[in-house]
Design an enzyme around this catalytic site. Structure first.
Site, mmCIF file in Angstrom:
data_model
loop_
_atom_site.group_PDB
_atom_site.id
_atom_site.type_symbol
_atom_site.label_atom_id
_atom_site.label_comp_id
_atom_site.label_asym_id
_atom_site.label_seq_id
_atom_site.Cartn_x
_atom_site.Cartn_y
_atom_site.Cartn_z
ATOM 1 N N CYS A 246 0.841 -1.193 0.000
ATOM 2 C CA CYS A 246 0.000 0.000 0.000
ATOM 3 C C CYS A 246 0.884 1.253 0.000
ATOM 4 O O CYS A 246 1.787 1.389 0.834
ATOM 5 C CB CYS A 246 -0.917 0.018 1.211
ATOM 6 S SG CYS A 246 -1.839 1.551 1.386
ATOM 7 N N CYS A 271 -4.655 0.434 -0.100
ATOM 8 C CA CYS A 271 -5.613 -0.455 0.568
ATOM 9 C C CYS A 271 -7.028 -0.120 0.111
ATOM 10 O O CYS A 271 -7.388 1.060 0.043
ATOM 11 C CB CYS A 271 -5.568 -0.254 2.080
ATOM 12 S SG CYS A 271 -4.115 -0.889 2.878
#
Lengths: 290, 264
Positions: A246, A271
């Protein structure tokens, strides 16, 4: 004070649906919980949002929600997308309940396309919005026949689809709405969640309810129930993985969305679960994208 | 307990008084016969004589108005086919029996590849090893003389003759003991027909299959079947050994049928 005002000034019953409708839906839910994975028909009502936007999930939520509940609504993992925001506001106005974006603070989580990364607890209920509740639909168009197939646990044809995937792509290509067998008996559509989330359904502590408004079906997976994803012995089920982490919080174990950042082919992975990502950032985790 | 001789002595499929009517109209009436292991029974007659109705009743795809059908299972037990539960009947249909439709589109899944079509029965009875399924599928497509490069192609991209081969492989992959065929070569041109008949005759011989073949084509009947039943207006007018019936027809209708074929 706020509650009383919002509940009365729209002129609607608590949580929009009338009490008889909620009773009817609760009966369907009870039956669904008693037969894990089995689709129970119910008299789906017109809701003030279009089919495909979560009419099934919203009716299930309306029937189980109480004054003490705390509601979280996510769409593709995010708390701040249109669908999530409007459904959350809908219940804040018609039921006056508290809402939250924090997964662990919620008692009811209505979701479209994701299961939160945070492990759910046994005092929580997750409500899925389901477009096509019948996992056999694309293989067998006749409803009478699919019901018979469920009755006889005649599910060989589902493997034909997986076979076809392997023959064509060399691996099982199905990546969302990946069929599962619930409690060793009913073939069930997990709704269009990515197969990344399938393992979370297995032995989940929370009650899982599924509502399909247009198709007028409710089904359920009770807490701590066996949920197996179908596969072949030599091509076992495997969730998606990413080479990237992420870009915001640096998580390497969550479901990542690729976000296009410019029109020169630039993109980053973040995410899909905004609450999870935000909490990690608050805890001091950082990705290398920003 | 049944002794070995008794098992061998019992027919595989035994029909008694199979009658089916569509309202006032008779589909077929009072059909009696025994089918023995390894035997191929031909059913001939003109269109509308009740051949397909009879075949649908025999393969339990349709419940006749009256009659009894007994099938000898692998265990040696006699099963009353019409009294089986739906689950047992489906199991029988996909393991011990096969059904080859005249139109391959009725018997194939047109949306999935030839390989998946052939493998479906294996997966339906619990095969869960892709490699093993693939091997068996390849073996069977080879046996019906299909080009193995086309294993992953859709049946809709195949010619009629190839589709029919895939349908045959799909039925035989589970090693059935009894196959029903409804005009298996109907709608194919004569050279393809000849090769398909050759294949079918080879397969029934090699595997010791029993079969009930419905056809209006006497040449097909002569080539494939050991015994022949001639139907007219829902009733059997004559039955016996194929050569005997075709070379020395007794009933006026059979004589007409035989003489309608061009003699060379």
């Amino acid at each position: 004070m706020t509650q009383a005002r919002t509940m009365t000034d729209g002129g609607y019953n608590f949580a929009y649906l009338d009490e008889q409708t909620k009773r009817m839906i609760r009966r369907a839910i009870l039956k669904a919980v008693a037969i894990p994975g089995h689709q129970v028909p119910f008299g789906s009502r017109e809701m003030p949002l279009p089919y495909g936007w979560g009419t099934g999930g919203i009716q299930v939520t309306a029937s189980i929600i109480g004054l003490a509940d705390v509601l979280k609504v996510i769409d593709q993992g995010a708390d701040d997308t249109t669908n999530a925001v409007s459904i959350r506001r809908f219940f804040a106005r018609t039921a006056g309940v508290a809402t939250t974006q924090a997964t662990e603070a919620a008692t009811i989580i209505q979701t479209r396309h994701r299961i939160p990364e945070t492990v759910l607890k046994d005092d929580q209920i997750i409500v899925y919005q389901v477009p096509i509740p019948e996992p056999l639909r694309w293989l067998e168009p006749r409803e009478a026949e699919t019901r018979k197939m469920h009755g006889l646990a005649d599910y060989g044809v589902m493997h034909v689809k997986l076979y076809e995937d392997i023959a064509t792509y060399g691996h099982i290509e199905t990546s969302y709405d990946y069929p599962v067998l619930v409690n060793g008996r009913y073939l069930t559509a997990p709704s269009p969640i990515p197969k990344f989330d399938n393992p979370k359904m297995h032995e989940m502590a929370a009650l899982q309810l599924f509502g399909a408004g247009r198709e007028k079906r409710i089904y359920a997976i009770p807490p701590y129930t066996r949920v197996e994803s179908l596969d072949f012995e030599d091509h076992p089920f495997a969730a998606q993985t990413w080479d990237a982490r992420c870009a915001i919080c640096g998580a390497g174990d969550s479901f990542l969305d690729e976000v296009i950042t410019d029109d020169h082919g630039g993109s980053m992975f973040v995410c899909s679960d905004t609450d999870h990502c935000g909490r990690r950032v608050a805890d001091g985790h950082r990705g290398d994208g920003e | 307990m049944m002794d070995g001789a008794a098992i061998l002595d019992a027919p595989l499929l035994s029909a008694r008084g199979i009658t089916h009517s569509y309202g006032a109209r008779i589909g077929c009436r009072d059909i009696d016969f025994d089918l023995w292991p390894g035997e191929v029974l031909g059913v001939v007659g003109e269109s509308g004589s009740g051949k397909t109705t009879l075949l649908n009743c025999l393969s339990a795809q349709m419940m006749p108005s009256s009659g009894k059908l007994t099938y000898r299972l692998r265990t040696g037990d006699q099963a009353d086919v019409y009294a089986l539960t739906e689950a047992e009947r489906r199991m029988l249909m996909r393991t011990d029996w096969g059904f080859v439709h005249q139109n391959p589109r009725d018997g194939l899944r047109m949306g999935v590849s030839a390989g998946a079509n052939v493998g479906e029965r294996l997966m339906a009875v619990g095969a869960r090893h892709y490699g093993a399924i693939r091997d068996q599928v390849t073996d069977w497509l080879g046996r019906v003389e299909m080009d193995l490069e086309r294993i992953d192609d859709l049946p809709s991209q195949f010619s009629g003759g190839m589709q029919q081969r895939v349908q045959i492989a799909r039925n035989l992959v589970s090693g059935p003991r009894l196959v029903f065929m409804d005009e298996p070569t109907g709608g194919l041109d004569v050279s393809v027909q000849a090769r398909l008949l050759d294949l079918l005759r080879g397969l029934t011989n090699d595997l010791g299959l029993s079969a009930v073949i419905v056809t209006h084509d006497l040449a097909v009947a002569r080539l494939l079947s050991h015994r022949l039943m001639v139907m007219r207006r829902g009733e059997v007018v004559e039955q016996g050994l194929t050569d005997q019936v075709l070379d020395d027809p007794q009933h006026a209708y059979t004589q007409l049928l035989v003489s309608s074929v061009l003699q060379t």
